[in-house]
Design a protein around this motif. Structure first.
Motif, PDB file in Angstrom:
ATOM      1  N   ARG A  95       0.841  -1.199   0.000  1.00  0.00           N
ATOM      2  CA  ARG A  95       0.000   0.000   0.000  1.00  0.00           C
ATOM      3  C   ARG A  95       0.869   1.239   0.000  1.00  0.00           C
ATOM      4  O   ARG A  95       1.700   1.440   0.879  1.00  0.00           O
ATOM      5  N   LYS A 106      -7.977   0.842   2.407  1.00  0.00           N
ATOM      6  CA  LYS A 106      -8.385   1.394   1.114  1.00  0.00           C
ATOM      7  C   LYS A 106      -7.360   2.416   0.646  1.00  0.00           C
ATOM      8  O   LYS A 106      -7.081   3.375   1.341  1.00  0.00           O
ATOM      9  N   SER A 107      -6.821   2.178  -0.536  1.00  0.00           N
ATOM     10  CA  SER A 107      -5.811   3.071  -1.078  1.00  0.00           C
ATOM     11  C   SER A 107      -5.244   2.456  -2.351  1.00  0.00           C
ATOM     12  O   SER A 107      -5.772   1.483  -2.869  1.00  0.00           O
ATOM     13  N   GLY A 108      -4.128   2.991  -2.814  1.00  0.00           N
ATOM     14  CA  GLY A 108      -3.455   2.461  -3.991  1.00  0.00           C
ATOM     15  C   GLY A 108      -2.374   1.466  -3.596  1.00  0.00           C
ATOM     16  O   GLY A 108      -1.676   1.643  -2.607  1.00  0.00           O
ATOM     17  N   TYR A 109      -2.240   0.414  -4.381  1.00  0.00           N
ATOM     18  CA  TYR A 109      -1.257  -0.624  -4.134  1.00  0.00           C
ATOM     19  C   TYR A 109      -0.337  -0.777  -5.329  1.00  0.00           C
ATOM     20  O   TYR A 109      -0.775  -0.701  -6.476  1.00  0.00           O
ATOM     21  N   THR A 131      -0.379  -1.524 -10.666  1.00  0.00           N
ATOM     22  CA  THR A 131      -1.042  -0.950  -9.511  1.00  0.00           C
ATOM     23  C   THR A 131      -2.446  -1.492  -9.404  1.00  0.00           C
ATOM     24  O   THR A 131      -3.050  -1.939 -10.372  1.00  0.00           O
ATOM     25  N   TRP A 133      -6.210  -0.468  -7.109  1.00  0.00           N
ATOM     26  CA  TRP A 133      -6.821   0.576  -6.269  1.00  0.00           C
ATOM     27  C   TRP A 133      -8.067   0.041  -5.589  1.00  0.00           C
ATOM     28  O   TRP A 133      -8.910  -0.588  -6.231  1.00  0.00           O
ATOM     29  N   LYS A 134      -8.175   0.289  -4.304  1.00  0.00           N
ATOM     30  CA  LYS A 134      -9.367  -0.076  -3.528  1.00  0.00           C
ATOM     31  C   LYS A 134     -10.072   1.211  -3.123  1.00  0.00           C
ATOM     32  O   LYS A 134      -9.424   2.148  -2.680  1.00  0.00           O
TER      33      LYS A 134
END
Length: 135
Positions: A95, A106-109, A131, A133-134
């Motif tokens: 993350r 919740k965020s970008g991975y 990438t 994204w959640k």
């Protein structure tokens, strides 16, 4: 050449404490559109409907890492070189943004994964980096 396509998706997810189990469904259709230029006609001969159903398990590891494992069944509804195949894979993600202890992560991975398409008399393995994204 020209083609017309469309599709519909659905997704249902359930949280089991820290882990999340997701089910996704997809239907798409593709129709080739013949093209005529002067006296030449090109017909792509495409007419296919595809149904996909899959499950994915997300497991957080520590505060910023996540591990995903998944399986997807793909079925061609019209005649094709193969009738169906399975995709199985897994990926690990880090993350990038947000607080390390944020709820639901919740965020970008940034992710790295491997998967394979497996059907009757064939296997095709792949590695991917990208990438996720959640929201």
């Amino acid at each position: 050449l020209f083609a017309a396509s469309g599709g519909a998706n659905s997704m249902l997810a359930y949280d089991f404490g820290r882990c999340t189990l997701s089910m996704g469904n997809h239907f798409s259709l593709y129709e080739g559109v013949p093209l005529t230029i002067e006296s030449y006609t090109f017909d792509p001969g495409v007419s296919q409907q595809i149904l996909k159903n899959g499950l994915k398990l997300d497991v957080p590891i520590g505060r910023r890492w996540i591990f995903d494992v998944y399986g997807i069944h793909t079925k061609f509804l019209n005649s094709a070189a193969i009738d169906q195949y399975m995709t199985v894979g897994g990926e690990i993600g880090y993350r990038l943004l947000g607080k390390a202890d944020a709820a639901k992560k919740k965020s970008g991975y940034l992710k790295f994964g491997v998967y394979a398409d497996v059907g009757k008399n064939f296997t095709s393995a792949h590695a991917q980096f990208g990438t996720g994204w959640k929201f």
